[in-house]
Every structure is written in C-alpha cells, then in structure tokens.
Design a protein around this motif. Structure first.
Motif, PDB file in Angstrom:
ATOM      1  N   ASP A  24      -0.053  12.752  11.703  1.00  0.00           N
ATOM      2  CA  ASP A  24       0.808  13.119  12.710  1.00  0.00           C
ATOM      3  C   ASP A  24       1.842  14.231  12.322  1.00  0.00           C
ATOM      4  OD1 ASP A  24      -0.037  11.238  14.520  1.00  0.00           O
ATOM      5  OD2 ASP A  24       1.238   9.723  13.659  1.00  0.00           O
ATOM      6  N   GLU A  25       1.481  15.059  11.329  1.00  0.00           N
ATOM      7  CA  GLU A  25       2.157  16.377  11.337  1.00  0.00           C
ATOM      8  C   GLU A  25       1.341  17.554  11.360  1.00  0.00           C
ATOM      9  OE1 GLU A  25       4.222  18.141   7.095  1.00  0.00           O
ATOM     10  OE2 GLU A  25       3.989  15.829   7.297  1.00  0.00           O
ATOM     11  N   VAL A  26       2.097  18.485  12.132  1.00  0.00           N
ATOM     12  CA  VAL A  26       1.200  19.791  12.465  1.00  0.00           C
ATOM     13  C   VAL A  26       1.224  20.556  11.044  1.00  0.00           C
ATOM     14  CG1 VAL A  26       1.153  21.819  13.653  1.00  0.00           C
ATOM     15  CG2 VAL A  26       2.005  19.837  14.585  1.00  0.00           C
ATOM     16  N   ILE A  27      -0.184  20.804  10.771  1.00  0.00           N
ATOM     17  CA  ILE A  27      -0.157  21.578   9.358  1.00  0.00           C
ATOM     18  C   ILE A  27      -0.976  22.915   9.521  1.00  0.00           C
ATOM     19  CG2 ILE A  27      -0.108  19.532   7.914  1.00  0.00           C
ATOM     20  CD1 ILE A  27      -3.080  19.995   7.362  1.00  0.00           C
ATOM     21  N   GLY A  28      -1.207  23.183  10.789  1.00  0.00           N
ATOM     22  CA  GLY A  28      -1.770  24.622  11.115  1.00  0.00           C
ATOM     23  C   GLY A  28      -2.367  24.732  12.621  1.00  0.00           C
ATOM     24  N   TYR A  29      -3.147  25.902  12.647  1.00  0.00           N
ATOM     25  CA  TYR A  29      -3.731  25.979  14.103  1.00  0.00           C
ATOM     26  C   TYR A  29      -4.863  27.023  14.087  1.00  0.00           C
ATOM     27  CZ  TYR A  29      -1.496  30.610  14.521  1.00  0.00           C
ATOM     28  OH  TYR A  29      -1.352  32.120  14.180  1.00  0.00           O
ATOM     29  N   GLY A  30      -5.660  26.873  15.300  1.00  0.00           N
ATOM     30  CA  GLY A  30      -6.704  27.893  15.355  1.00  0.00           C
ATOM     31  C   GLY A  30      -6.817  28.389  16.660  1.00  0.00           C
ATOM     32  N   PRO A  36       6.574  27.370  21.083  1.00  0.00           N
ATOM     33  CA  PRO A  36       7.401  27.934  19.922  1.00  0.00           C
ATOM     34  C   PRO A  36       6.962  27.574  18.597  1.00  0.00           C
ATOM     35  CG  PRO A  36       8.597  26.550  21.650  1.00  0.00           C
ATOM     36  CD  PRO A  36       6.993  26.394  22.030  1.00  0.00           C
ATOM     37  N   LEU A  37       6.288  26.515  18.139  1.00  0.00           N
ATOM     38  CA  LEU A  37       5.958  26.398  16.661  1.00  0.00           C
ATOM     39  C   LEU A  37       4.869  27.325  16.688  1.00  0.00           C
ATOM     40  CD1 LEU A  37       5.961  24.827  14.058  1.00  0.00           C
ATOM     41  CD2 LEU A  37       4.489  23.090  15.230  1.00  0.00           C
ATOM     42  N   LEU A  38       3.730  27.277  17.477  1.00  0.00           N
ATOM     43  CA  LEU A  38       2.523  28.329  17.337  1.00  0.00           C
ATOM     44  C   LEU A  38       3.165  29.821  17.205  1.00  0.00           C
ATOM     45  CD1 LEU A  38       0.407  26.753  20.195  1.00  0.00           C
ATOM     46  CD2 LEU A  38      -0.209  27.154  17.717  1.00  0.00           C
ATOM     47  N   ALA A  39       4.122  30.091  17.771  1.00  0.00           N
ATOM     48  CA  ALA A  39       4.713  31.499  17.429  1.00  0.00           C
ATOM     49  C   ALA A  39       5.179  31.665  15.999  1.00  0.00           C
ATOM     50  CB  ALA A  39       5.595  31.923  18.539  1.00  0.00           C
ATOM     51  N   GLU A  40       5.713  30.587  15.618  1.00  0.00           N
ATOM     52  CA  GLU A  40       6.276  30.765  14.299  1.00  0.00           C
ATOM     53  C   GLU A  40       5.217  30.778  13.228  1.00  0.00           C
ATOM     54  OE1 GLU A  40       9.478  30.783  13.261  1.00  0.00           O
ATOM     55  OE2 GLU A  40      10.517  30.306  15.023  1.00  0.00           O
ATOM     56  N   MET A  41       4.236  29.924  13.609  1.00  0.00           N
ATOM     57  CA  MET A  41       3.018  29.873  12.516  1.00  0.00           C
ATOM     58  C   MET A  41       2.370  31.292  12.790  1.00  0.00           C
ATOM     59  SD  MET A  41       1.465  25.942  12.618  1.00  0.00           S
ATOM     60  CE  MET A  41       1.270  25.671  14.199  1.00  0.00           C
ATOM     61  N   ASN A  42       2.322  31.588  13.865  1.00  0.00           N
ATOM     62  CA  ASN A  42       1.472  33.055  13.876  1.00  0.00           C
ATOM     63  C   ASN A  42       2.302  34.252  13.201  1.00  0.00           C
ATOM     64  OD1 ASN A  42       0.373  34.860  16.999  1.00  0.00           O
ATOM     65  ND2 ASN A  42       0.130  35.472  14.936  1.00  0.00           N
ATOM     66  N   ALA A  43       3.712  33.985  13.185  1.00  0.00           N
ATOM     67  CA  ALA A  43       4.453  35.183  12.640  1.00  0.00           C
ATOM     68  C   ALA A  43       4.059  35.122  10.891  1.00  0.00           C
ATOM     69  CB  ALA A  43       5.988  34.972  12.805  1.00  0.00           C
ATOM     70  N   ARG A  44       3.910  33.802  10.600  1.00  0.00           N
ATOM     71  CA  ARG A  44       3.718  33.510   9.107  1.00  0.00           C
ATOM     72  C   ARG A  44       2.224  34.045   8.730  1.00  0.00           C
ATOM     73  NH1 ARG A  44       7.198  29.244  10.136  1.00  0.00           N
ATOM     74  NH2 ARG A  44       5.890  27.608  10.399  1.00  0.00           N
ATOM     75  N   LEU A  45       1.283  33.466   9.876  1.00  0.00           N
ATOM     76  CA  LEU A  45       0.017  34.146   9.430  1.00  0.00           C
ATOM     77  C   LEU A  45       0.133  35.883   9.346  1.00  0.00           C
ATOM     78  CD1 LEU A  45      -3.128  34.348   9.856  1.00  0.00           C
ATOM     79  CD2 LEU A  45      -2.780  34.273  12.466  1.00  0.00           C
ATOM     80  N   ILE A  46       0.893  36.497  10.219  1.00  0.00           N
ATOM     81  CA  ILE A  46       0.831  37.924  10.265  1.00  0.00           C
ATOM     82  C   ILE A  46       1.227  38.241   8.843  1.00  0.00           C
ATOM     83  CG2 ILE A  46       2.317  39.940  11.299  1.00  0.00           C
ATOM     84  CD1 ILE A  46       1.693  38.561  14.037  1.00  0.00           C
TER      85      ILE A  46
END
Ligand SMILES: CC(C)(COP(=O)(O)OP(=O)(O)OC[C@H]1O[C@@H](n2cnc3c(N)ncnc32)[C@H](O)[C@@H]1OP(=O)(O)O)[C@@H](O)C(=O)NCCC(=O)NCCS
Length: 149
Positions: free
Chosen positions: A61-67, A16-26
């Motif tokens: 311990d905080e998520v600040i991004g993804y790859g 769910p968090l990855l999808a939210e971040m993906n939306a922000r990336l888009i």
C-alpha cells in the motif's frame, strides 16, 4: 512474488506526487529538462487525459514508483505492437531491491499486449539505468545525437 507488486492506473489525486517523482527522475537521470514542479504537474495532468498510460507502482500500500507508456501498432511488423516506455521510476530508498525488474515484468505481463516490442530512451548521463535495462534483457538499438550551439 510478482503478485505483491501492484500496478494501478494513476488518478487525478496522484498528480502532485507524480510531479514530485518526475522531478526526482529528471534530477537522477541528469536530464536538461528545466520544468518546475508546477509545470510537471500540469504536464502530468495532460498525460492522464491523453493516450499515454500513467501507472503507479505500489508495494504494501505504499507508492514506490511510477511508469508512463503508450501502446501503438508496430509499423514494421503488422499485427504486433510497440510499447514506448517514456518514464520509469523507483523511489531512491527502494532501489537495488529488485523492485525495478519486478514492476517491469508486471507491465510486460499484465499491461502490454502480446506480441509487443518495448522501446525506451536512456540518457547518456544515466549509465546506471542503461545497466539496469541491459540486466533486464534490453539491447542497444540507436543513439540520439545532439548538437548544442
Ligand atoms: C533504474 C531504476 C529503475 C532501477 O530500479 P531498481 O529497483 O534499483 O532495479 P533492480 O533492483 O530491480 O535491479 C535489477 C538489476 O539491475 C541492476 N541495476 C539496477 N540499477 C543499477 C545501477 N544504477 N547500476 C548498475 N546496475 C544496476 C541491479 O544490480 C540488478 O542486477 P541483477 O540482474 O544482478 O539482479 C532505478 O534506479 C531508478 O528509478 N532510477 C532513476 C530513474 C531512472 O533512471 N529511470 C530510468 C530512465 S531510462
């Protein structure tokens, strides 16, 4: 120190968090991708089960991004590999602090094979990212042309 920049394999509960971040990336890159967050969630869950590697960037311990990347043999240079970096994202309030470069270095040092060529696409609507990649040592290789009819 680069050791503080933790990269871990994403798990199902991160979807769910990855999808939210993906939306922000888009949104940030000006992509034409029309997918909704639920659709992005479904695609992200599929990628977790595929040969795409989905990794989470954590600091304190905080998520600040993804790859998201995939490693394949380099057909031009037998015995070497190509890492295709499909998505790379740092949260908006964590940008311009060196995180992007640090996580790229962490991927290259700890997640990509050696020797390895790293490839990615940058949208024409995202000149800031193009500057970022150049600052990290990347050069232009090709330009994808699009005809809208
Ligand atoms: C592009 C992105 C990953 C950069 O992450 P970041 O943590 O802000 O980058 P850093 O702070 O590590 O910056 C590294 C260098 O790039 C430069 N840079 C980063 N973003 C920049 C921008 N938007 N415009 C100009 N230069 C930029 C920094 O000034 C720094 O330069 P230096 O060599 O003088 O130190 C981040 O802005 C992001 O996630 N953007 C939205 C998603 C995206 O566009 N991803 C890439 C898709 S191809």
């Amino acid at each position: 120190m680069v050791d503080d920049f933790k990269v871990r394999k994403a798990a199902e509960e991160d979807v769910p968090l990855l999808a939210e971040m993906n939306a922000r990336l888009i949104e940030d890159e000006g992509s034409l991708n029309p997918m909704s967050v639920p659709q992005l969630e479904a695609r992200m869950a599929e990628w977790l089960e595929s040969d795409w590697r989905v990794v989470i960037f954590e600091f304190d311990d905080e998520v600040i991004g993804y790859g998201i990347f995939r490693i394949q043999p380099d057909e031009h240079e037998p015995g070497t590999h190509v890492a295709h970096l499909r998505q790379f994202f740092i949260e908006r309030d964590s940008r311009d602090k060196g995180f992007g470069r640090a996580y790229l270095v962490a991927l290259i040092d700890n997640w990509f094979p050696r020797p390895c060529r790293v490839e990615l696409d940058v949208l024409a609507t995202n000149p800031g990212a193009k500057t970022f990649w150049r600052r990290c040592g990347f050069d232009d290789y090709s330009t994808r042309m699009v005809l809208k009819r």
